[in-house]
Design an enzyme around this catalytic site. Structure first.
Site, PDB file in Angstrom:
ATOM      1  N   ASP A 130       0.800  -1.222   0.000  1.00 45.52           N
ATOM      2  CA  ASP A 130       0.000   0.000   0.000  1.00 45.52           C
ATOM      3  C   ASP A 130       0.839   1.281   0.000  1.00 45.52           C
ATOM      4  OD1 ASP A 130      -2.335   1.528   0.097  1.00 45.52           O
ATOM      5  OD2 ASP A 130      -2.345   1.580   2.273  1.00 45.52           O
ATOM      6  N   CYS A 190     -23.922  -0.925   2.046  1.00 43.40           N
ATOM      7  CA  CYS A 190     -22.763  -0.025   2.129  1.00 43.40           C
ATOM      8  C   CYS A 190     -23.063   1.307   1.454  1.00 43.40           C
ATOM      9  CB  CYS A 190     -21.524  -0.686   1.530  1.00 43.40           C
ATOM     10  SG  CYS A 190     -21.660  -1.150  -0.215  1.00 43.40           S
TER      11      CYS A 190
END
Length: 306
Positions: A130, A190
């Site tokens: 990341d 979501c």
């Protein structure tokens, strides 16, 4: 070792090092993902995350990151912790409760690469956590670790989405895995729960509207006035779209000691957070991903919640 034996060895070692899933893809250019990323950037969905537009060619082709790359190995590492902060306290995203995952997982990737080299000799490889131009969710999806949910997080049937992703790119051929089925179905929880409307349509997120963007990435001295009252008490990151996801009802606690919350962190009250000193911030978040926002940034976020 032939490629089947080496693949089996790598997956076994990954499990031993604490990774929950390991899948392998052929190192090649991501043509479809390149088109989607270009459109997303052209629409300004990345906000002030200018680094997302850097190294575009490398981001879509792992062979430009590791010379002679033939395989992209994807890993997931659970960080789920059912413990909660004190009632009313400004909230930290679950992934940020313990030690910085970049450091923890990078160490594991380096160890794994050394083990591979010890088995087969000279192998050119590099680990990514990341912090480099790698489309980690695209590779994890290709390798069959899980599917990309409507909130764009990677989901697995067995353990939900509370996990970190990482990649190891190697110049050796391995046995390649394939993608798995999308199990989101007609669920839109979501999307419905996102208070800032960041998930503007299924499988698409406007990064510049995400609470995580505002509380971590945005470096302005003041947060946008039109977002006042929409953060639902999040001061660093946000877990809302994960909390409402039915798949995450299957999440189980992690077993990595380094991801355990910093002592005293969960017990801090709202008042203690509001009165946080820079000295306490430095002690509390030494080696933590929260240090990225710095003391000034975190206090800006806390004041915005008042």
């Amino acid at each position: 070792m032939n490629k089947q034996q080496l693949t089996t060895f790598i997956k076994r070692e990954a499990t031993r090092l604490g990774f929950d899933n390991c899948g392998v893809s052929k190192a090649e250019k991501l043509d479809e993902e390149a088109r989607l990323l270009e459109a997303w950037l052209n629409q300004g969905r990345h906000g002030q995350m200018h680094y997302m537009a850097n190294h575009f060619d490398k981001r879509i082709d792992p062979r430009l990151l590791v010379e002679g790359a033939k395989s992209v190995i994807s890993f997931s590492h659970n960080y789920y912790n059912p413990a909660t902060q004190a009632p009313g306290a400004p909230k930290l995203a679950m992934y940020a409760l313990g030690k910085d995952y970049h450091d923890v997982i990078r160490t594991k990737l380096n160890t794994l690469l050394q083990h591979i080299q010890a088995q087969v000799g000279a192998v050119n490889g590099r680990g990514f956590v990341d912090s480099a131009p790698v489309l980690e969710r695209a590779w994890a999806k290709r390798s069959g670790i899980g599917w990309q949910g409507k909130n764009t997080n990677l989901l697995t049937k067995r353990s939900g989405s509370y996990f970190f992703l990482a990649q190891l790119i190697l110049d050796v051929e391995l046995e390649y895995d394939g993608p798995v089925k999308d199990y989101c179905g007609t669920c839109t929880k979501c999307i419905d729960a996102c208070p800032t409307g960041a998930i503007y349509e299924p499988y698409k997120v406007d990064g510049s509207k995400c609470i995580s963007y505002f509380t971590i990435e945005l470096k302005d001295e003041a947060l946008p006035a039109d977002m006042k009252g929409k953060f639902e008490n999040w001061m660093f990151g946000c877990d809302i779209c994960q909390q409402v996801c039915p798949i995450n009802s299957q999440a189980t606690p992690h077993s990595e000691p380094q991801f355990e919350p910093t002592p005293g962190l969960l017990a801090m009250t709202r008042k203690e957070w509001q009165e946080l000193s820079e000295e306490t911030f430095s002690k509390l978040f030494k080696g933590s991903p929260v240090k990225r926002t710095k003391y000034k940034g975190l206090m800006r976020n806390i004041r915005f919640l008042q």
